[in-house]
Design a protein around this motif. Structure first.
Motif, PDB file in Angstrom:
ATOM      1  N   ALA A  75     117.175 -13.527  32.978  1.00 29.87           N
ATOM      2  CA  ALA A  75     116.913 -12.150  32.545  1.00 29.87           C
ATOM      3  C   ALA A  75     115.728 -11.559  33.310  1.00 29.87           C
ATOM      4  O   ALA A  75     115.767 -10.396  33.735  1.00 29.87           O
ATOM      5  CB  ALA A  75     116.651 -12.111  31.039  1.00 29.87           C
ATOM      6  N   ALA A  76     114.684 -12.359  33.521  1.00 29.45           N
ATOM      7  CA  ALA A  76     113.522 -11.874  34.271  1.00 29.45           C
ATOM      8  C   ALA A  76     113.891 -11.600  35.727  1.00 29.45           C
ATOM      9  O   ALA A  76     113.452 -10.606  36.314  1.00 29.45           O
ATOM     10  CB  ALA A  76     112.387 -12.891  34.192  1.00 29.45           C
ATOM     11  N   ALA A  77     114.707 -12.473  36.337  1.00 21.45           N
ATOM     12  CA  ALA A  77     115.121 -12.269  37.727  1.00 21.45           C
ATOM     13  C   ALA A  77     115.960 -11.005  37.869  1.00 21.45           C
ATOM     14  O   ALA A  77     115.793 -10.249  38.839  1.00 21.45           O
ATOM     15  CB  ALA A  77     115.899 -13.481  38.227  1.00 21.45           C
ATOM     16  N   ASN A  78     116.848 -10.767  36.908  1.00 15.59           N
ATOM     17  CA  ASN A  78     117.648  -9.546  36.969  1.00 15.59           C
ATOM     18  C   ASN A  78     116.782  -8.306  36.782  1.00 15.59           C
ATOM     19  O   ASN A  78     117.024  -7.279  37.413  1.00 15.59           O
ATOM     20  CB  ASN A  78     118.760  -9.584  35.922  1.00 15.59           C
ATOM     21  N   ALA A  79     115.765  -8.399  35.923  1.00 16.14           N
ATOM     22  CA  ALA A  79     114.864  -7.265  35.734  1.00 16.14           C
ATOM     23  C   ALA A  79     114.021  -7.024  36.986  1.00 16.14           C
ATOM     24  O   ALA A  79     113.730  -5.874  37.330  1.00 16.14           O
ATOM     25  CB  ALA A  79     113.957  -7.507  34.530  1.00 16.14           C
TER      26      ALA A  79
END
Length: 136
Positions: free
Chosen positions: A67-71
């Motif tokens: 989720a952090a990488a996509n954000a």
């Protein structure tokens, strides 16, 4: 084109991504079997949370990391900075923790082993960039 870290290996070479997935799955599987075997003599109320906690936290960490990488994928400099921090932290852990533990043979920590790890990492990056330029 912006790449997320979860697909970074698949973008560079499709077969490398499959290889990395199989390698990590087998490594984690054998690590889990070894840990569960070591916990076997413990009482069930202690061993069951210990054995089940590791995989649960890995799934949670993968979910949060994805989720952090996509954000971060919308801000490429920030994504590169976070990835660079992760690589540097991993190299620090290898040189300052794992290599020190591996050399507990009475001779102490050897500084030149750390240098060889960093030089090898640097050479791998340079050779990768040189090969990338030659292909273009």
């Amino acid at each position: 084109m912006i790449h997320t870290p979860s697909f970074l290996v698949f973008d560079s070479a499709g077969s490398a991504g499959v290889f990395m997935a199989v390698a990590m799955a087998s490594e984690m599987g054998f690590l889990g079997i070894s840990f569960a075997t070591a916990c076997a003599p413990m009482p069930k109320w202690k061993s069951l949370p210990a054995v089940c906690g590791g995989p649960a936290f890995m799934i949670l960490g993968a979910t949060v990391g994805g989720a952090a990488a996509n954000a971060l994928s919308v801000n490429e400099p920030l994504l590169v900075g976070c990835t660079s921090f992760g690589v540097a932290a991993l190299l620090y852990m290898v040189t300052e923790e794992l290599l020190v533990s591996a050399h507990e043979d009475g001779f102490g920590h050897r500084w030149w082993v750390d240098v060889q790890v960093f030089v090898g990492f640097l050479l791998a990056m340079v050779v990768g960039k040189l090969l990338e330029k030659n292909e273009q």
